[in-house]
Design a protein around this motif. Sequence first.
Motif, PDB file in Angstrom:
ATOM      1  N   THR A   2       0.817  -1.222   0.000  1.00 46.99           N
ATOM      2  CA  THR A   2       0.000   0.000   0.000  1.00 46.99           C
ATOM      3  C   THR A   2       0.851   1.273   0.000  1.00 46.99           C
ATOM      4  OG1 THR A   2      -0.196   0.131   2.415  1.00 46.99           O
ATOM      5  CG2 THR A   2      -1.825  -1.207   1.259  1.00 46.99           C
ATOM      6  N   ALA A  11      -4.693  -6.847  -0.574  1.00 48.06           N
ATOM      7  CA  ALA A  11      -4.078  -6.229   0.611  1.00 48.06           C
ATOM      8  C   ALA A  11      -5.012  -6.516   1.770  1.00 48.06           C
ATOM      9  CB  ALA A  11      -3.903  -4.724   0.422  1.00 48.06           C
ATOM     10  N   ASP A  36      -6.578   4.278  -0.214  1.00 50.44           N
ATOM     11  CA  ASP A  36      -5.207   3.998  -0.635  1.00 50.44           C
ATOM     12  C   ASP A  36      -4.967   2.496  -0.790  1.00 50.44           C
ATOM     13  OD1 ASP A  36      -3.349   5.847  -1.348  1.00 50.44           O
ATOM     14  OD2 ASP A  36      -2.811   6.410   0.703  1.00 50.44           O
ATOM     15  N   ALA A  37      -5.368   1.739   0.236  1.00 50.52           N
ATOM     16  CA  ALA A  37      -5.060   0.302   0.255  1.00 50.52           C
ATOM     17  C   ALA A  37      -5.921  -0.489  -0.714  1.00 50.52           C
ATOM     18  CB  ALA A  37      -5.247  -0.247   1.673  1.00 50.52           C
ATOM     19  N   ASN A  38      -7.210  -0.185  -0.770  1.00 48.82           N
ATOM     20  CA  ASN A  38      -8.148  -1.082  -1.461  1.00 48.82           C
ATOM     21  C   ASN A  38      -8.698  -0.529  -2.764  1.00 48.82           C
ATOM     22  OD1 ASN A  38      -8.769  -1.670   1.808  1.00 48.82           O
ATOM     23  ND2 ASN A  38      -8.298  -3.418   0.521  1.00 48.82           N
ATOM     24  N   THR A  56      -4.126   1.471  -4.579  1.00 50.48           N
ATOM     25  CA  THR A  56      -3.000   0.534  -4.743  1.00 50.48           C
ATOM     26  C   THR A  56      -3.226  -0.393  -5.939  1.00 50.48           C
ATOM     27  OG1 THR A  56      -2.186   0.662  -2.491  1.00 50.48           O
ATOM     28  CG2 THR A  56      -1.806  -1.417  -3.643  1.00 50.48           C
TER      29      THR A  56
END
Length: 262
Positions: free
Chosen positions: A70, A92, A113-115, A118
């Motif tokens: 991430t 992630a 950001d992560a899901n 990224t």
Amino acid sequence: MDLGLKGKTALVCASSKGLGRACALSLAREGVSVTMLARGKEALEAAAAEIRAEVAGNGATITTVACDITTAEGRALALAACPTPDILVTNAGGPKPGDFRDWSRDDWIAAVDANMLTPIELIKATVDGMIARKFGRIVNITSSAVRAPIDILGLSNGARSGLTGFVAGLSRKTVAHNVTINNLLPGPFQTDRLRATAVGAAQESGRSVDDVLAERSKQNPAGRFGDPAEFGDACAYLCSAQAGFITGQNLLMDGGAYPGTF
Ligand code: NAP
């Protein structure tokens, strides 16, 4: 069925455990050389060693990168190890549960950001090479919450739906070049993550985590949780040579828990 993947390369994100690991294993069994990644080095090396032992002699090589996917630095490390993958599996950890009234802007940014961002960054870095080589398979591990939102998982419902909308558009442009992009939506699968979600309920009710999980598994129409191996094999199929006409789809794997006709 031979999936036609022998000699291909794959970057499989968040793959030391659970669903990501299962995807790495299923692809490696097909002769795909896999780059695996996770933050924790020890579990990552252990998973890689197990997969190497399982596929020994079939030509697949297993490479590891300890990184946080991430972050921009983590993605740079992963892409340095596997710059031109034929297959990309994005994954992630999921965002935390809770009440949306308690979430700050920073919580939302972290989830997006992560899901969402990224996977989009990873697609951006790899898709043009796939188009140039006339073969590419991208599978995003999302969640059944995209189809049927789970109230306490608002961060996941929101961020993953954003990714799903983006992919719906792009996947119709890439398919002409034999590059497909699909999403795999897990319902309840027997992983560490699933176990972690039962801890709170167990503490509140004074029951053991195993009792809570046993009760939940019986409530699923299948009468059980999903086996990560089932998920990995579905991923390998979506990555297969035969699946070139499947793009922009959201394959729900939930044992029939989603009650709708469509
Ligand atoms: P898991 O068993 O907890 O495994 C998660 C894996 O991801 C581990 O290898 C972990 O290793 C790695 N990881 C987590 N964050 C990472 C990061 N920032 N960078 C690199 N690697 C990272 O989880 P799972 O059940 O396989 O779930 C995978 C995804 O599916 C999650 O997004 C989850 O929310 C979603 N999902 C799962 C279920 C289910 O029933 N299992 C249902 C719906 C949705 P490190 O911690 O060492 O990094």
